[in-house]
Design an enzyme around this catalytic site. Structure first.
Site, short mmCIF file in Angstrom:
data_model
loop_
_atom_site.label_atom_id
_atom_site.label_comp_id
_atom_site.label_asym_id
_atom_site.label_seq_id
_atom_site.Cartn_x
_atom_site.Cartn_y
_atom_site.Cartn_z
N CYS A 1 0.72 -1.32 -0.06
CA CYS A 1 -0.10 0.11 0.01
C CYS A 1 0.93 1.22 -0.08
CB CYS A 1 -0.70 0.19 1.11
SG CYS A 1 -2.09 1.49 1.37
N ARG B 1 -0.15 4.64 2.93
CA ARG B 1 -0.08 4.30 4.18
C ARG B 1 0.20 5.62 5.13
NH1 ARG B 1 3.94 -0.57 4.77
NH2 ARG B 1 4.58 0.24 2.59
N TRP C 1 -9.45 5.77 -0.97
CA TRP C 1 -9.93 6.47 -2.17
C TRP C 1 -9.03 5.85 -3.19
CZ3 TRP C 1 -8.70 9.78 1.95
CH2 TRP C 1 -7.38 10.18 1.89
N GLU D 1 -4.98 3.25 -10.91
CA GLU D 1 -5.60 1.81 -10.72
C GLU D 1 -6.81 1.72 -11.78
OE1 GLU D 1 -6.33 0.65 -6.71
OE2 GLU D 1 -6.00 2.93 -6.13
C1 HEM Z 1 -6.67 6.41 1.57
C2 HEM Z 1 -6.17 6.10 0.30
C3 HEM Z 1 -5.64 4.76 0.04
C4 HEM Z 1 -4.86 4.82 -1.12
C5 HEM Z 1 -4.69 5.80 -2.35
C6 HEM Z 1 -4.15 3.52 -1.60
C7 HEM Z 1 -3.62 3.02 -2.47
C8 HEM Z 1 -3.53 1.80 -2.74
C9 HEM Z 1 -2.88 1.23 -4.11
C10 HEM Z 1 -2.82 1.93 -5.31
C11 HEM Z 1 -2.72 -0.36 -3.76
C12 HEM Z 1 -2.51 -1.39 -5.00
C13 HEM Z 1 -3.78 -1.63 -5.45
C14 HEM Z 1 -3.33 -2.58 -6.74
O1 HEM Z 1 -2.44 -2.50 -7.24
O2 HEM Z 1 -4.45 -3.59 -7.15
C15 HEM Z 1 -3.08 -0.72 -2.44
C16 HEM Z 1 -2.88 -1.91 -1.88
C17 HEM Z 1 -3.26 -2.13 -0.53
N1 HEM Z 1 -4.11 -1.27 0.27
FE1 HEM Z 1 -4.12 0.90 0.15
N2 HEM Z 1 -4.51 2.70 -0.26
C18 HEM Z 1 -5.43 3.66 0.65
C19 HEM Z 1 -6.08 3.29 1.56
C20 HEM Z 1 -5.82 2.17 2.23
C21 HEM Z 1 -6.80 1.38 3.34
C22 HEM Z 1 -7.57 2.27 4.18
C23 HEM Z 1 -6.37 0.22 3.92
C24 HEM Z 1 -6.52 -0.75 4.86
C25 HEM Z 1 -7.42 0.06 5.90
C26 HEM Z 1 -5.31 -0.25 2.61
C27 HEM Z 1 -4.76 -1.40 2.56
C28 HEM Z 1 -4.01 -1.89 1.46
C29 HEM Z 1 -3.98 -3.31 1.24
C30 HEM Z 1 -4.00 -4.65 2.20
C31 HEM Z 1 -3.24 -3.38 -0.06
C32 HEM Z 1 -2.69 -4.76 -0.76
C33 HEM Z 1 -4.07 -5.42 -1.54
C34 HEM Z 1 -3.74 -6.73 -2.20
O3 HEM Z 1 -2.64 -7.32 -1.70
O4 HEM Z 1 -4.32 -6.90 -3.02
N3 HEM Z 1 -5.12 0.83 1.79
N4 HEM Z 1 -3.49 0.75 -1.77
N1 LIG Z 2 -7.22 2.58 -3.56
C1 LIG Z 2 -7.50 1.13 -3.29
N2 LIG Z 2 -6.93 -0.03 -4.01
C2 LIG Z 2 -6.81 -1.11 -3.75
C3 LIG Z 2 -6.45 -1.61 -2.65
C4 LIG Z 2 -6.19 -2.97 -2.19
C5 LIG Z 2 -6.51 -3.80 -3.52
C6 LIG Z 2 -7.07 -3.39 -4.66
C7 LIG Z 2 -7.43 -4.35 -5.69
O1 LIG Z 2 -6.42 -5.41 -5.83
C8 LIG Z 2 -6.91 -6.26 -6.86
C9 LIG Z 2 -6.09 -7.60 -6.78
C10 LIG Z 2 -4.73 -7.24 -7.35
N3 LIG Z 2 -4.87 -6.17 -8.10
C11 LIG Z 2 -6.20 -5.81 -8.17
C12 LIG Z 2 -7.06 -2.07 -4.98
C13 LIG Z 2 -8.05 0.83 -2.14
C14 LIG Z 2 -8.91 -0.12 -1.67
C15 LIG Z 2 -9.39 -0.41 -0.45
C16 LIG Z 2 -8.76 0.64 0.28
S1 LIG Z 2 -7.58 1.44 -0.71
#
Ligand code: HEM
Ligand SMILES: N/C(=N/c1cccc(CO[C@@H]2CCNC2)c1)c1cccs1
Length: 351
Positions: free
Chosen positions: A61, A64, A227, A232
Protein backbone atom coordinates in the site's frame (compact mmCIF):
# COMPACT_ATOMS: atom_id res chain seq x y z
CA UNK A 1 -3.23 -17.47 20.15
CA UNK A 2 -2.06 -16.55 23.66
CA UNK A 3 1.37 -15.66 22.32
CA UNK A 4 0.02 -13.53 19.46
CA UNK A 5 -2.45 -11.87 21.83
CA UNK A 6 0.23 -10.98 24.36
CA UNK A 7 2.57 -9.62 21.66
CA UNK A 8 -0.19 -7.44 20.22
CA UNK A 9 -1.44 -6.14 23.59
CA UNK A 10 2.16 -5.37 24.58
CA UNK A 11 2.79 -3.44 21.32
CA UNK A 12 -0.55 -1.61 21.55
CA UNK A 13 -0.03 -0.46 25.17
CA UNK A 14 3.54 0.63 24.49
CA UNK A 15 2.69 2.57 21.31
CA UNK A 16 -0.22 4.35 23.00
CA UNK A 17 1.80 5.11 26.15
CA UNK A 18 -0.39 3.30 28.68
CA UNK A 19 1.11 2.35 32.07
CA UNK A 20 2.87 -0.89 32.94
CA UNK A 21 0.16 -1.48 35.53
CA UNK A 22 -2.67 -1.19 32.98
CA UNK A 23 -0.72 -3.52 30.65
CA UNK A 24 -0.21 -6.13 33.36
CA UNK A 25 -3.87 -6.03 34.36
CA UNK A 26 -5.02 -6.44 30.75
CA UNK A 27 -2.60 -9.30 30.06
CA UNK A 28 -3.91 -11.22 33.07
CA UNK A 29 -7.52 -10.75 31.88
CA UNK A 30 -6.66 -11.80 28.30
CA UNK A 31 -4.83 -14.90 29.55
CA UNK A 32 -7.78 -15.79 31.80
CA UNK A 33 -10.27 -15.49 28.90
CA UNK A 34 -8.14 -17.58 26.55
CA UNK A 35 -7.51 -20.29 29.16
CA UNK A 36 -11.18 -20.51 30.17
CA UNK A 37 -12.95 -19.83 26.84
CA UNK A 38 -10.29 -20.64 24.23
CA UNK A 39 -10.46 -17.09 22.91
CA UNK A 40 -10.66 -13.47 24.06
CA UNK A 41 -12.72 -10.42 23.19
CA UNK A 42 -10.67 -7.44 22.04
CA UNK A 43 -11.83 -4.08 23.36
CA UNK A 44 -12.99 -1.54 20.78
CA UNK A 45 -9.80 0.46 21.37
CA UNK A 46 -7.60 -2.60 20.82
CA UNK A 47 -9.49 -3.59 17.66
CA UNK A 48 -9.47 -0.04 16.35
CA UNK A 49 -5.75 0.44 16.88
CA UNK A 50 -5.08 -3.03 15.49
CA UNK A 51 -6.92 -2.23 12.24
CA UNK A 52 -4.81 0.93 11.87
CA UNK A 53 -1.57 -0.99 12.55
CA UNK A 54 -2.65 -3.52 9.92
CA UNK A 55 -2.94 -0.71 7.37
CA UNK A 56 0.48 0.61 8.47
CA UNK A 57 1.91 -2.89 7.89
CA UNK A 58 0.37 -3.37 4.42
CA UNK A 59 3.51 -3.70 2.32
CA UNK A 60 1.73 -3.23 -1.03
CA UNK A 61 0.00 0.00 0.00
CA UNK A 62 1.32 3.38 -1.18
CA UNK A 63 -1.42 5.20 0.79
CA UNK A 64 -0.19 4.40 4.31
CA UNK A 65 0.60 8.00 5.39
CA UNK A 66 -2.96 8.32 6.74
CA UNK A 67 -3.01 5.03 8.71
CA UNK A 68 -3.95 6.72 12.00
CA UNK A 69 -7.07 8.32 10.48
CA UNK A 70 -8.87 5.09 9.62
CA UNK A 71 -12.54 5.14 10.69
CA UNK A 72 -13.39 1.86 12.44
CA UNK A 73 -17.02 0.65 12.60
CA UNK A 74 -17.48 -2.18 15.14
CA UNK A 75 -20.25 -4.51 13.96
CA UNK A 76 -19.14 -7.65 15.84
CA UNK A 77 -22.60 -7.90 17.44
CA UNK A 78 -24.51 -8.54 14.18
CA UNK A 79 -25.55 -12.13 13.38
CA UNK A 80 -28.34 -11.99 10.77
CA UNK A 81 -28.02 -11.55 6.97
CA UNK A 82 -30.39 -8.57 7.04
CA UNK A 83 -28.53 -6.69 9.78
CA UNK A 84 -25.18 -7.37 8.11
CA UNK A 85 -26.51 -6.15 4.77
CA UNK A 86 -27.76 -2.97 6.48
CA UNK A 87 -24.28 -2.46 7.97
CA UNK A 88 -22.65 -2.88 4.53
CA UNK A 89 -25.12 -0.32 3.22
CA UNK A 90 -24.19 2.04 6.01
CA UNK A 91 -20.47 1.50 5.26
CA UNK A 92 -21.00 2.46 1.61
CA UNK A 93 -22.90 5.61 2.57
CA UNK A 94 -20.52 6.63 5.37
CA UNK A 95 -17.35 5.99 3.34
CA UNK A 96 -18.69 7.72 0.20
CA UNK A 97 -19.75 10.85 2.08
CA UNK A 98 -20.91 12.49 -1.19
CA UNK A 99 -17.38 12.23 -2.61
CA UNK A 100 -15.32 13.39 0.39
CA UNK A 101 -14.30 9.76 0.92
CA UNK A 102 -13.59 8.61 4.49
CA UNK A 103 -11.14 5.68 4.78
CA UNK A 104 -13.26 3.22 6.76
CA UNK A 105 -13.31 -0.41 7.89
CA UNK A 106 -16.31 -2.33 9.21
CA UNK A 107 -15.38 -5.29 11.42
CA UNK A 108 -17.87 -8.13 11.68
CA UNK A 109 -17.69 -10.97 14.22
CA UNK A 110 -14.56 -13.09 13.89
CA UNK A 111 -16.24 -16.27 12.72
CA UNK A 112 -19.20 -17.52 10.69
CA UNK A 113 -19.62 -14.61 8.28
CA UNK A 114 -18.15 -14.43 4.78
CA UNK A 115 -18.64 -11.71 2.18
CA UNK A 116 -18.33 -13.35 -1.26
CA UNK A 117 -17.63 -10.11 -3.16
CA UNK A 118 -14.06 -9.05 -4.00
CA UNK A 119 -15.14 -5.41 -3.60
CA UNK A 120 -18.49 -4.14 -2.25
CA UNK A 121 -19.05 -2.25 -5.51
CA UNK A 122 -17.77 -3.80 -8.75
CA UNK A 123 -19.04 -4.23 -12.33
CA UNK A 124 -20.32 -7.53 -13.71
CA UNK A 125 -18.63 -9.39 -16.58
CA UNK A 126 -20.62 -11.46 -19.10
CA UNK A 127 -19.09 -14.05 -21.44
CA UNK A 128 -20.89 -13.76 -24.81
CA UNK A 129 -20.33 -15.56 -28.15
CA UNK A 130 -18.24 -12.74 -29.63
CA UNK A 131 -16.44 -11.53 -26.49
CA UNK A 132 -16.95 -10.25 -22.95
CA UNK A 133 -19.31 -7.45 -21.93
CA UNK A 134 -18.33 -5.56 -18.74
CA UNK A 135 -15.35 -6.34 -16.48
CA UNK A 136 -13.57 -9.56 -17.48
CA UNK A 137 -12.22 -9.77 -13.90
CA UNK A 138 -15.80 -10.33 -12.71
CA UNK A 139 -16.86 -13.12 -15.10
CA UNK A 140 -16.43 -15.87 -12.49
CA UNK A 141 -18.23 -14.09 -9.66
CA UNK A 142 -20.98 -12.91 -12.06
CA UNK A 143 -21.71 -16.56 -12.91
CA UNK A 144 -21.86 -17.34 -9.17
CA UNK A 145 -24.39 -14.52 -8.69
CA UNK A 146 -26.49 -15.76 -11.63
CA UNK A 147 -26.47 -19.26 -10.13
CA UNK A 148 -27.88 -17.70 -6.93
CA UNK A 149 -30.72 -16.21 -8.98
CA UNK A 150 -29.38 -12.71 -9.66
CA UNK A 151 -29.91 -11.26 -13.17
CA UNK A 152 -27.99 -8.33 -14.64
CA UNK A 153 -28.74 -6.28 -17.78
CA UNK A 154 -25.81 -7.60 -19.85
CA UNK A 155 -24.41 -4.04 -19.76
CA UNK A 156 -20.77 -2.91 -19.43
CA UNK A 157 -21.29 -1.26 -16.00
CA UNK A 158 -23.87 -3.37 -14.13
CA UNK A 159 -23.14 -3.23 -10.37
CA UNK A 160 -23.02 -6.72 -8.86
CA UNK A 161 -25.14 -7.66 -5.83
CA UNK A 162 -23.74 -8.09 -2.32
CA UNK A 163 -23.45 -11.79 -1.46
CA UNK A 164 -23.05 -12.82 2.20
CA UNK A 165 -22.97 -16.25 3.85
CA UNK A 166 -23.53 -17.09 7.52
CA UNK A 167 -21.92 -20.29 8.84
CA UNK A 168 -22.68 -22.99 6.24
CA UNK A 169 -26.10 -21.58 5.35
CA UNK A 170 -26.90 -20.94 1.67
CA UNK A 171 -25.49 -17.52 0.68
CA UNK A 172 -27.96 -14.61 0.33
CA UNK A 173 -27.69 -11.77 -2.17
CA UNK A 174 -28.95 -8.17 -2.01
CA UNK A 175 -29.00 -5.42 -4.68
CA UNK A 176 -27.29 -2.22 -3.54
CA UNK A 177 -29.75 0.70 -3.99
CA UNK A 178 -28.65 2.84 -6.96
CA UNK A 179 -28.86 6.01 -4.86
CA UNK A 180 -25.98 4.72 -2.71
CA UNK A 181 -23.65 4.06 -5.64
CA UNK A 182 -21.61 7.15 -6.56
CA UNK A 183 -20.03 6.92 -10.03
CA UNK A 184 -17.93 9.29 -12.12
CA UNK A 185 -18.46 9.64 -15.91
CA UNK A 186 -15.00 9.96 -17.52
CA UNK A 187 -14.46 13.04 -19.70
CA UNK A 188 -11.27 14.77 -20.92
CA UNK A 189 -10.31 18.42 -20.29
CA UNK A 190 -9.55 19.02 -24.01
CA UNK A 191 -10.88 16.10 -26.10
CA UNK A 192 -14.68 16.58 -26.38
CA UNK A 193 -15.05 13.16 -28.11
CA UNK A 194 -13.85 11.42 -24.93
CA UNK A 195 -17.35 11.63 -23.41
CA UNK A 196 -18.76 9.61 -26.31
CA UNK A 197 -16.68 6.59 -25.25
CA UNK A 198 -19.31 6.19 -22.53
CA UNK A 199 -16.77 5.36 -19.84
CA UNK A 200 -17.42 5.69 -16.07
CA UNK A 201 -16.07 4.17 -12.87
CA UNK A 202 -17.33 3.89 -9.27
CA UNK A 203 -16.07 6.38 -6.71
CA UNK A 204 -15.05 4.16 -3.80
CA UNK A 205 -12.86 1.04 -3.84
CA UNK A 206 -14.01 -1.19 -0.95
CA UNK A 207 -12.06 -4.46 -0.56
CA UNK A 208 -14.23 -7.14 1.02
CA UNK A 209 -12.30 -10.35 0.26
CA UNK A 210 -9.34 -9.97 2.67
CA UNK A 211 -9.14 -10.88 6.36
CA UNK A 212 -7.88 -8.67 9.17
CA UNK A 213 -5.51 -10.44 11.60
CA UNK A 214 -5.07 -8.74 14.98
CA UNK A 215 -3.55 -10.31 18.11
CA UNK A 216 -4.32 -13.87 17.09
CA UNK A 217 -7.88 -13.14 15.98
CA UNK A 218 -8.90 -13.46 12.30
CA UNK A 219 -11.72 -11.17 11.19
CA UNK A 220 -12.67 -12.86 7.91
CA UNK A 221 -15.34 -10.26 7.12
CA UNK A 222 -13.81 -6.78 7.52
CA UNK A 223 -14.39 -4.67 4.38
CA UNK A 224 -12.17 -1.61 4.11
CA UNK A 225 -12.01 1.34 1.72
CA UNK A 226 -9.77 4.22 0.85
CA UNK A 227 -9.88 6.43 -2.21
CA UNK A 228 -8.41 5.52 -5.61
CA UNK A 229 -5.02 6.40 -6.99
CA UNK A 230 -5.86 7.49 -10.56
CA UNK A 231 -3.56 4.92 -12.23
CA UNK A 232 -5.61 2.04 -10.78
CA UNK A 233 -8.50 3.13 -13.02
CA UNK A 234 -6.62 4.78 -15.89
CA UNK A 235 -3.60 2.48 -16.22
CA UNK A 236 -5.15 -0.84 -15.24
CA UNK A 237 -8.95 -1.19 -14.93
CA UNK A 238 -9.77 0.71 -18.17
CA UNK A 239 -6.44 0.05 -19.94
CA UNK A 240 -5.42 -3.61 -19.51
CA UNK A 241 -6.13 -5.78 -22.57
CA UNK A 242 -7.88 -8.29 -20.25
CA UNK A 243 -9.94 -5.53 -18.60
CA UNK A 244 -11.75 -2.73 -20.51
CA UNK A 245 -8.91 -2.51 -23.11
CA UNK A 246 -9.55 1.13 -24.11
CA UNK A 247 -6.09 2.15 -25.41
CA UNK A 248 -6.57 1.22 -29.12
CA UNK A 249 -9.89 3.09 -29.30
CA UNK A 250 -8.50 6.18 -27.55
CA UNK A 251 -5.38 6.19 -29.76
CA UNK A 252 -7.51 5.95 -32.94
CA UNK A 253 -9.70 8.86 -31.75
CA UNK A 254 -6.49 10.82 -31.12
CA UNK A 255 -5.43 10.14 -34.74
CA UNK A 256 -2.28 8.28 -33.68
CA UNK A 257 -0.49 5.66 -35.82
CA UNK A 258 -1.50 2.43 -34.03
CA UNK A 259 0.36 0.32 -36.62
CA UNK A 260 3.79 1.21 -35.25
CA UNK A 261 4.96 0.62 -31.67
CA UNK A 262 7.57 3.33 -31.99
CA UNK A 263 4.91 6.00 -32.44
CA UNK A 264 4.31 5.37 -28.71
CA UNK A 265 0.57 5.46 -29.40
CA UNK A 266 -0.11 3.23 -26.36
CA UNK A 267 1.83 5.55 -24.06
CA UNK A 268 0.16 8.70 -25.42
CA UNK A 269 -3.30 7.15 -25.07
CA UNK A 270 -2.44 5.96 -21.57
CA UNK A 271 -1.42 9.45 -20.40
CA UNK A 272 -4.60 11.05 -21.78
CA UNK A 273 -6.80 8.36 -20.20
CA UNK A 274 -5.14 8.93 -16.81
CA UNK A 275 -5.44 12.70 -17.18
CA UNK A 276 -9.14 12.26 -17.98
CA UNK A 277 -9.71 10.08 -14.87
CA UNK A 278 -8.05 12.60 -12.53
CA UNK A 279 -9.85 15.54 -14.19
CA UNK A 280 -13.28 13.86 -13.95
CA UNK A 281 -12.99 12.79 -10.29
CA UNK A 282 -11.70 16.20 -9.24
CA UNK A 283 -14.40 18.08 -11.19
CA UNK A 284 -17.08 15.91 -9.50
CA UNK A 285 -15.53 16.49 -6.04
CA UNK A 286 -14.71 12.80 -5.59
CA UNK A 287 -11.50 12.07 -3.64
CA UNK A 288 -8.67 10.69 -5.76
CA UNK A 289 -4.88 11.00 -5.71
CA UNK A 290 -2.45 11.15 -8.64
CA UNK A 291 0.54 8.82 -8.48
CA UNK A 292 3.08 11.65 -8.05
CA UNK A 293 1.28 13.08 -5.02
CA UNK A 294 0.75 9.57 -3.63
CA UNK A 295 4.48 8.86 -3.90
CA UNK A 296 5.30 12.12 -2.11
CA UNK A 297 2.83 11.20 0.64
CA UNK A 298 4.47 7.78 0.91
CA UNK A 299 7.85 9.54 1.33
CA UNK A 300 6.35 11.45 4.28
CA UNK A 301 5.08 8.13 5.67
CA UNK A 302 8.65 6.75 5.49
CA UNK A 303 9.97 9.81 7.36
CA UNK A 304 7.26 9.55 10.04
CA UNK A 305 8.02 5.86 10.57
CA UNK A 306 11.74 6.59 10.88
CA UNK A 307 10.92 9.23 13.53
CA UNK A 308 8.81 6.67 15.37
CA UNK A 309 11.75 4.24 15.37
CA UNK A 310 9.98 1.71 13.15
CA UNK A 311 11.37 0.12 9.97
CA UNK A 312 9.26 0.67 6.87
CA UNK A 313 8.51 -2.60 5.05
CA UNK A 314 7.14 -2.66 1.50
CA UNK A 315 6.57 -4.68 -1.66
CA UNK A 316 8.49 -2.68 -4.29
CA UNK A 317 6.80 -4.14 -7.36
CA UNK A 318 3.36 -3.16 -5.97
CA UNK A 319 4.43 0.20 -4.51
CA UNK A 320 5.71 1.60 -7.84
CA UNK A 321 2.81 3.00 -9.90
CA UNK A 322 2.10 1.36 -13.29
CA UNK A 323 2.45 4.73 -15.10
CA UNK A 324 5.84 6.55 -15.11
CA UNK A 325 7.17 4.52 -12.14
CA UNK A 326 10.74 5.85 -12.48
CA UNK A 327 9.52 9.42 -11.94
CA UNK A 328 8.86 8.47 -8.28
CA UNK A 329 11.46 8.04 -5.51
CA UNK A 330 10.04 4.59 -4.76
CA UNK A 331 11.45 3.14 -8.00
CA UNK A 332 15.00 4.13 -6.99
CA UNK A 333 15.19 2.43 -3.59
CA UNK A 334 14.73 -1.08 -2.18
CA UNK A 335 12.13 -2.13 0.40
CA UNK A 336 12.20 -5.13 2.74
CA UNK A 337 9.06 -7.17 2.15
CA UNK A 338 8.95 -8.46 5.73
CA UNK A 339 5.43 -9.48 6.87
CA UNK A 340 4.45 -7.87 10.19
CA UNK A 341 1.19 -8.32 12.11
CA UNK A 342 -1.44 -7.00 12.57
CA UNK A 343 -2.07 -7.05 8.81
CA UNK A 344 -4.57 -7.75 6.00
CA UNK A 345 -4.21 -11.11 4.28
CA UNK A 346 -5.69 -12.97 1.34
CA UNK A 347 -8.00 -15.80 2.16
CA UNK A 348 -9.41 -18.54 -0.05
CA UNK A 349 -12.57 -17.65 -1.96
CA UNK A 350 -15.67 -19.05 -0.20
CA UNK A 351 -17.11 -20.17 -3.58
C1 HEM B 1 -6.67 6.31 1.55
C2 HEM B 1 -6.29 6.08 0.31
C3 HEM B 1 -5.55 4.83 -0.15
C4 HEM B 1 -4.88 4.77 -1.33
C5 HEM B 1 -4.72 5.88 -2.37
C6 HEM B 1 -4.33 3.43 -1.42
C7 HEM B 1 -3.62 2.96 -2.52
C8 HEM B 1 -3.35 1.64 -2.75
C9 HEM B 1 -2.93 1.09 -4.03
C10 HEM B 1 -2.75 1.88 -5.31
C11 HEM B 1 -2.75 -0.24 -3.86
C12 HEM B 1 -2.32 -1.25 -4.93
C13 HEM B 1 -3.64 -1.83 -5.49
C14 HEM B 1 -3.42 -2.58 -6.79
O1 HEM B 1 -2.35 -2.39 -7.41
O2 HEM B 1 -4.33 -3.33 -7.19
C15 HEM B 1 -3.05 -0.53 -2.47
C16 HEM B 1 -2.96 -1.79 -1.91
C17 HEM B 1 -3.40 -2.09 -0.64
N1 HEM B 1 -3.93 -1.21 0.28
FE1 HEM B 1 -4.04 0.79 0.12
N2 HEM B 1 -4.65 2.71 -0.30
C18 HEM B 1 -5.42 3.53 0.50
C19 HEM B 1 -6.00 3.17 1.70
C20 HEM B 1 -5.96 1.90 2.26
C21 HEM B 1 -6.69 1.50 3.45
C22 HEM B 1 -7.66 2.40 4.23
C23 HEM B 1 -6.37 0.21 3.69
C24 HEM B 1 -6.81 -0.71 4.80
C25 HEM B 1 -7.29 -0.27 5.97
C26 HEM B 1 -5.43 -0.21 2.64
C27 HEM B 1 -4.86 -1.47 2.55
C28 HEM B 1 -4.24 -1.94 1.40
C29 HEM B 1 -3.90 -3.34 1.19
C30 HEM B 1 -4.09 -4.50 2.19
C31 HEM B 1 -3.36 -3.44 -0.09
C32 HEM B 1 -2.84 -4.72 -0.81
C33 HEM B 1 -4.03 -5.40 -1.49
C34 HEM B 1 -3.65 -6.73 -2.14
O3 HEM B 1 -2.70 -7.37 -1.63
O4 HEM B 1 -4.32 -7.11 -3.15
N3 HEM B 1 -5.19 0.84 1.79
N4 HEM B 1 -3.40 0.62 -1.81
N1 LIG C 1 -7.23 2.43 -3.61
C1 LIG C 1 -7.37 1.14 -3.28
N2 LIG C 1 -6.87 0.21 -4.08
C2 LIG C 1 -6.79 -1.12 -3.82
C3 LIG C 1 -6.34 -1.61 -2.60
C4 LIG C 1 -6.25 -2.98 -2.37
C5 LIG C 1 -6.60 -3.88 -3.39
C6 LIG C 1 -7.04 -3.37 -4.61
C7 LIG C 1 -7.47 -4.31 -5.70
O1 LIG C 1 -6.54 -5.37 -5.77
C8 LIG C 1 -6.85 -6.26 -6.82
C9 LIG C 1 -6.07 -7.52 -6.65
C10 LIG C 1 -4.72 -7.20 -7.24
N3 LIG C 1 -4.90 -5.99 -8.01
C11 LIG C 1 -6.35 -5.69 -8.09
C12 LIG C 1 -7.14 -2.03 -4.83
C13 LIG C 1 -8.06 0.75 -2.05
C14 LIG C 1 -9.04 -0.18 -1.84
C15 LIG C 1 -9.44 -0.27 -0.48
C16 LIG C 1 -8.75 0.58 0.32
S1 LIG C 1 -7.67 1.49 -0.58
Amino acid sequence: MLNEAKNFIQMYYEETGQSEQELATRLIEVERQILTQGTYEQTLDELSYGAKMAWRNSNKCIGRLFWQSLHVLDKRDLHTEESIFEALFAHIEYATNNGRIRPTITVFSAQDIRIWNHQLIRYAGYEMENGIIGDPDSVGFTKVCEKLGWRGNNGPFDVLPLVIQLKDNPPKWFEIPKASILEVPIRHPEFDWFTDLGLKWYAVPMISSMKLEVGGTSYVAAPFNGWYMGTEIGARNLADENRYNMLPTIAEQMGLNTKSNSSLWKDRALVELNAAVLYSYKEDGVSIVDHHTAAQQFKRFEANEYEAGRDVTGNWSWLIPPLSPATTHIFHKPYANEKKTPNYFYQKDPY
